[in-house]
Design an enzyme around this catalytic site. Structure first.
Site, PDB file in Angstrom:
ATOM      1  N   SER A 197      -8.791   5.764  -3.838  1.00 37.66           N
ATOM      2  CA  SER A 197      -7.881   5.126  -2.888  1.00 37.66           C
ATOM      3  C   SER A 197      -7.971   3.609  -3.053  1.00 37.66           C
ATOM      4  CB  SER A 197      -8.178   5.601  -1.470  1.00 37.66           C
ATOM      5  OG  SER A 197      -7.119   5.289  -0.604  1.00 37.66           O
ATOM      6  N   GLU A 323      -0.870  13.609  -1.673  1.00 32.47           N
ATOM      7  CA  GLU A 323      -1.799  12.647  -1.093  1.00 32.47           C
ATOM      8  C   GLU A 323      -1.706  12.564   0.437  1.00 32.47           C
ATOM      9  OE1 GLU A 323      -4.071  10.836  -2.625  1.00 32.47           O
ATOM     10  OE2 GLU A 323      -3.533  10.823  -4.750  1.00 32.47           O
ATOM     11  N   HIS A 415      -4.979  13.790   0.074  1.00 36.62           N
ATOM     12  CA  HIS A 415      -5.775  12.610  -0.203  1.00 36.62           C
ATOM     13  C   HIS A 415      -7.252  12.924   0.028  1.00 36.62           C
ATOM     14  CE1 HIS A 415      -5.889   8.331  -0.946  1.00 36.62           C
ATOM     15  NE2 HIS A 415      -6.508   8.054   0.189  1.00 36.62           N
TER      16      HIS A 415
END
Length: 499
Positions: A197, A323, A415
């Site tokens: 990320s 995600e 995610h």
């Protein structure tokens, strides 16, 4: 080596002084791993140093205990997050944790992984149990996790302060690794930086930075979120936050404001809400993070990579398939009544582009309107970036992958779901609430094996994007076992209409 209260301690010399770590047994292995936690690489960023460039830590005498995680830049209770990343109070927030199977053995010359945590550049912590280097140590890799200043303190524009202070923290931490990692059994000539990320964006930022090239030799970016904030936008936000606090946007003015007040002003100034919130978030990007400052970052990361910066450094990058789908999944019952044409228009996709996108994502369309909207958000924020960066690199050694494993909790490849597989830590706390019960160990074996191969040898084990654009390894897939990861010729074809 000393034995106290059933713990076996081990000491190592660093450039600033001697540190004491502790041995741990590795489950399922006859090998052991030593953990050295909270080793400062810089002076505490408080007082006159609060908005300054990081200053190398002053030497100490005697032996410093490195048995507990150091203070974190993240403050307070972060609430329920996808990755457990606890906050640790204290002023000395610029630290590294080192996990090694060969402390005090400079001749071991093991490959090194340096991990930079995510959290949108305003949150996150290196103290996560997921980031423990046990499994990498088992496989002969020394692992280092890095803390850095977050939010406004790390990245906010201040009239007379150094820019990109959080980036400068990364650089000093990597310089610490170069100077000290041999004492922990690592090879400073074989350092791979990796992150997820914002951490993935951090390592991509470093890859595109001329000043950082001598500090690492490979990069792996998981769901990299680049900021590349324009200087005028950074200045507007900095002035806004100072105005909310009633002070001049200077070090002198802001240094008079308590940390919790700055954090409150930061949250208010970066809040994205309202009917067009999603579109603005996708169009504008992150509010705080690495800024194009004309100094460390003269241009966007993608432009730097296209210009050849970092071309000699191997790169692996990828994303999960869905995600941020979990952000819109609870609205499925409402969204099912909204025509897809209108939904996609709200996020900037119209006409022929919309038709091409839906045609390329028929499997997602079959899962419902929320799944489509979630996929668009994921594509615009993460998956298109994989293609743009891989293409910008040209002939430079680049490998791409996708994580297709669908969490049984979210019914999507969301995610962070790849992180426990990559670290091979499926038995760590809070994994099941993300992956679902009994996550497939075969997938962890595959992802972790390829990560180790790349860190050790500079190649993850599948053909490069650079020699055959589009080539992508898919981890997970429909069976969600990961036992035999598939390599496909155009793994990101679904996003082509958005490029």
């Amino acid at each position: 080596m000393t034995q106290t209260e059933s713990r076996t301690y081990i000491e190592v010399d660093t450039g600033a002084g001697r540190v004491r770590g502790a041995w741990r047994d590795l489950p399922g292995s006859s090998a052991r791993s030593a953990a050295f936690l909270g080793i400062p690489f810089a002076e505490p960023p408080v007082g006159d140093l609060r908005f300054a460039a990081p200053v190398p830590v002053a030497p100490w005498t005697g032996v410093r205990d490195a048995l507990e995680h150091g203070a974190t830049a993240q403050r307070g209770d972060p609430g329920v997050t996808l990755i457990p990343e606890p906050s640790v109070p204290g002023a000395s927030t610029l630290n590294v944790d080192v996990f090694t199977p060969a402390p005090g053995e400079p001749d071991a010359a093991l490959p090194v992984l340096v991990w930079i945590h995510g959290g949108g550049y305003f949150a996150g912590s290196p103290a996560s149990p997921w980031y423990d280097g046990r499994s990498f140590n088992r496989d002969g890799v020394v692992t280092v996790t890095v803390s850095y200043r977050l939010g406004f303190d790390g990245f906010g524009w201040i009239e007379d302060a150094p820019s990109n202070r959080g980036v400068r923290d990364w650089l000093l931490a990597l310089e610490w690794v170069q100077a000290n990692i041999a004492g922990f059994g690592g090879d400073p000539g074989r350092v791979t930086i990796a992150g997820q990320s914002a951490g993935g964006g951090a390592v991509l930022t470093l890859l595109g930075m001329e000043r950082a090239q001598h500090l690492f030799h490979g990069v792996w970016a998981l769901s990299g979120a680049l900021a590349d904030i324009a200087p005028d936008r950074a200045e507007r936000l900095g002035r806004d936050i100072a105005s909310r606090l009633g002070v001049a946007p200077t070090r002198a003015g802001l240094s008079t404001i308590p940390e919790d007040a700055v954090l409150a002003a930061q949250r208010a100034a970066t809040d994205v809400s309202g009917p067009d919130a999603m579109t603005r978030m996708l169009d504008d990007g992150l509010g705080l993070g690495p800024t194009i400052d004309g100094d460390l970052l003269p241009r966007s990361t993608t432009a730097s990579l296209a210009a050849g910066v970092g071309a000699d450094t191997p790169l692996v990058l990828g994303a999960t398939d869905d995600e941020f789908s979990m952000a819109v999944a609870p609205a499925e019952r409402k969204l099912r009544w909204v025509p897809l044409r209108m939904l996609l228009k709200r996020v900037g996709i119209r006409g022929e582009q919309r038709r091409a996108y839906l045609a390329a994502n028929r499997d997602v369309v079959a899962r419902g309107h929320a799944a489509v909207l979630g996929r668009v958000i994921s594509d615009r924020m993460f998956r298109t970036a994989v293609v743009r960066i891989a293409n910008a690199r040209g002939a430079a050694p680049t490998w791409a992958y996708r994580t297709a494993f669908r969490s049984t909790v979210f019914d999507a490849a969301v995610h962070c779901v790849d992180v426990p597989f990559w670290f091979d830590c499926l038995d760590a706390e809070q994994v099941d609430p993300l992956t679902g019960p009994r996550p497939p160990q075969a997938l962890a074996d595959a992802m972790h094996r390829d990560a180790v191969a790349f860190i050790r040898d500079g190649e993850p084990g599948w053909p490069t994007w650079s020699t055959s654009p589009g080539t992508t390894r898919v981890f997970g897939g429909e069976a969600s076992t990961g036992a035999s990861p598939e390599v496909v010729p155009d793994g990101y074809a679904e996003v082509s209409s958005l490029l």
